[in-house]
Scaffold this motif. Structure first.
Motif, PDB file in Angstrom:
ATOM      1  N   ARG A  45     -15.095  11.770  19.351  1.00 29.05           N
ATOM      2  CA  ARG A  45     -14.279  10.574  19.577  1.00 29.05           C
ATOM      3  C   ARG A  45     -13.802  10.056  18.229  1.00 29.05           C
ATOM      4  N   TYR A  46     -12.496   9.889  18.105  1.00 28.55           N
ATOM      5  CA  TYR A  46     -11.899   9.380  16.873  1.00 28.55           C
ATOM      6  C   TYR A  46     -11.244   8.033  17.136  1.00 28.55           C
ATOM      7  N   VAL A  47     -11.221   7.201  16.123  1.00 33.23           N
ATOM      8  CA  VAL A  47     -10.400   5.995  16.145  1.00 33.23           C
ATOM      9  C   VAL A  47      -9.473   6.076  14.936  1.00 33.23           C
ATOM     10  N   VAL A  48      -8.190   6.193  15.230  1.00 36.13           N
ATOM     11  CA  VAL A  48      -7.183   6.315  14.179  1.00 36.13           C
ATOM     12  C   VAL A  48      -6.643   4.919  13.898  1.00 36.13           C
ATOM     13  N   LEU A  49      -6.678   4.520  12.640  1.00 31.11           N
ATOM     14  CA  LEU A  49      -6.332   3.139  12.336  1.00 31.11           C
ATOM     15  C   LEU A  49      -5.359   3.017  11.175  1.00 31.11           C
ATOM     16  N   ASP A  50      -4.775   1.829  11.098  1.00 29.25           N
ATOM     17  CA  ASP A  50      -3.931   1.472   9.971  1.00 29.25           C
ATOM     18  C   ASP A  50      -4.069  -0.031   9.756  1.00 29.25           C
ATOM     19  N   THR A  51      -3.916  -0.449   8.515  1.00 29.15           N
ATOM     20  CA  THR A  51      -3.933  -1.870   8.197  1.00 29.15           C
ATOM     21  C   THR A  51      -2.670  -2.238   7.441  1.00 29.15           C
ATOM     22  N   GLU A  52      -2.251  -3.472   7.601  1.00 27.44           N
ATOM     23  CA  GLU A  52      -1.222  -4.046   6.740  1.00 27.44           C
ATOM     24  C   GLU A  52      -1.905  -5.122   5.905  1.00 27.44           C
ATOM     25  N   THR A  53      -1.607  -5.160   4.618  1.00 27.33           N
ATOM     26  CA  THR A  53      -2.296  -6.057   3.700  1.00 27.33           C
ATOM     27  C   THR A  53      -1.293  -6.792   2.813  1.00 27.33           C
TER      28      THR A  53
ATOM     29  N   HIS B 104       5.560   1.110   9.582  1.00 24.86           N
ATOM     30  CA  HIS B 104       5.170  -0.029   8.753  1.00 24.86           C
ATOM     31  C   HIS B 104       4.670  -1.222   9.565  1.00 24.86           C
ATOM     32  N   THR B 105       4.187  -0.923  10.780  1.00 24.15           N
ATOM     33  CA  THR B 105       3.357  -1.877  11.509  1.00 24.15           C
ATOM     34  C   THR B 105       2.016  -1.184  11.701  1.00 24.15           C
ATOM     35  N   ALA B 106       0.934  -1.957  11.767  1.00 28.25           N
ATOM     36  CA  ALA B 106      -0.396  -1.350  11.848  1.00 28.25           C
ATOM     37  C   ALA B 106      -0.538  -0.480  13.094  1.00 28.25           C
ATOM     38  N   ILE B 107      -0.122  -0.985  14.242  1.00 28.53           N
ATOM     39  CA  ILE B 107      -0.290  -0.214  15.472  1.00 28.53           C
ATOM     40  C   ILE B 107       0.694   0.955  15.526  1.00 28.53           C
ATOM     41  N   GLY B 108       1.910   0.752  15.015  1.00 30.17           N
ATOM     42  CA  GLY B 108       2.883   1.843  14.995  1.00 30.17           C
ATOM     43  C   GLY B 108       2.438   2.982  14.105  1.00 30.17           C
ATOM     44  N   ASP B 109       1.952   2.664  12.916  1.00 29.55           N
ATOM     45  CA  ASP B 109       1.484   3.707  12.005  1.00 29.55           C
ATOM     46  C   ASP B 109       0.214   4.384  12.526  1.00 29.55           C
ATOM     47  N   ALA B 110      -0.629   3.639  13.256  1.00 29.54           N
ATOM     48  CA  ALA B 110      -1.818   4.244  13.857  1.00 29.54           C
ATOM     49  C   ALA B 110      -1.410   5.293  14.893  1.00 29.54           C
ATOM     50  N   TRP B 111      -0.389   4.990  15.706  1.00 27.61           N
ATOM     51  CA  TRP B 111       0.097   5.954  16.692  1.00 27.61           C
ATOM     52  C   TRP B 111       0.667   7.194  16.004  1.00 27.61           C
ATOM     53  N   ILE B 112       1.467   7.004  14.976  1.00 26.42           N
ATOM     54  CA  ILE B 112       2.049   8.146  14.259  1.00 26.42           C
ATOM     55  C   ILE B 112       0.955   9.001  13.636  1.00 26.42           C
TER      56      ILE B 112
END
Length: 245
Positions: free
Chosen positions: A56-64, A204-212
């Motif tokens: 099980r993976y969780v793919v993430l991104d943050t904007e800072t 360049h959105t956290a959820i959009g980049d996580a999907w990509i």
């Protein structure tokens, strides 16, 4: 004078202000303890010999607000869950995060991400979002593109907020892609998306980049399997050595 004494007496009564402070402090300690328990549970699981396509993976991104985790702040976290190579369409997490008083979002960040002070005006606190994200992530292997950025910011945030180390295992899709392709340099997320024919929706959105990044990771997992890499340990060993067998 008697009225003032009576007033302060009520304030510092155990059921008055001091009682409220004590209750608030008790709740904070309970939350910190719960977060530490979740982090310990995540560390206990031995994933080294687990098959890549069964994890099980969780793919993430943050904007800072910038690139220095000791001074800059997380503005949003986005994440998608994956079982092996499959993205779980209905299992996502995303939240904006409010900033402490007197902290501002630089104009360059607003131009890049679309996140403004108005965007986060009613956003939850960092503490609440970290709790929610940790519950969502559980003991999953975390995946991110240029993962060092996410690792550093999450580590700093958990230390600052809960006095706890965030020690989930991270995989960097940029590094894995470099080794798999035998490339001399690290590729950007845009470049890898182009290689695999992945649309750049929500870039360049956290959820959009996580999907990509999730779609890129799915492709990398399939390529790793074709190269004879079966377990997480084998993958990490090959990446650390800089080559695939």
């Amino acid at each position: 004078m008697a009225d003032w004494r009576s007033f302060f007496g009520r304030m510092f009564d155990s059921t008055g202000v001091m009682g409220l402070f004590g209750a608030a402090n008790s709740r904070n300690l309970q939350v910190e303890a719960q977060v530490r328990d979740l982090l310990r549970e995540a560390r206990r699981k031995d994933l080294w010999d687990q098959k890549l396509d069964s994890l099980r993976y969780v793919v993430l991104d943050t904007e800072t607000t910038g690139f220095n985790p000791t001074e800059d702040m997380i503005l949003s976290i986005g994440a998608v869950e994956m079982n092996g190579t499959v993205i779980c369409e209905g299992k996502t997490y995303h939240s904006y995060i409010s900033l402490p008083a007197r902290k501002e979002i630089p104009e360059t960040i607003t131009e890049l991400t679309g996140i403004s002070m108005e965007t986060i005006a009613d956003a939850p606190s960092l503490k609440k979002v970290l709790q929610e994200f940790l519950t969502f992530a559980g003991d999953a292997v975390l995946v991110a593109h240029h993962a060092l950025h996410e690792m550093r910011f999450l580590q700093a945030a958990f230390r600052r907020t809960f006095r706890a180390d965030f020690s989930h295992r991270f995989i960097d899709t940029a590094r894995v892609a470099q080794i798999i392709g035998g490339r001399e340099r690290i590729m950007t997320l845009d470049e890898l998306a182009s290689v695999y024919g992945i649309p750049l929706h929500g870039r360049h959105t956290a959820i959009g980049d996580a999907w990509i990044t999730g779609r890129v990771w799915s492709c990398l997992l399939q390529e790793s399997k074709k190269m004879g890499i079966r377990s997480l340990g084998e993958l990490l060993e090959c990446v650390s050595r800089g080559f695939f067998k």
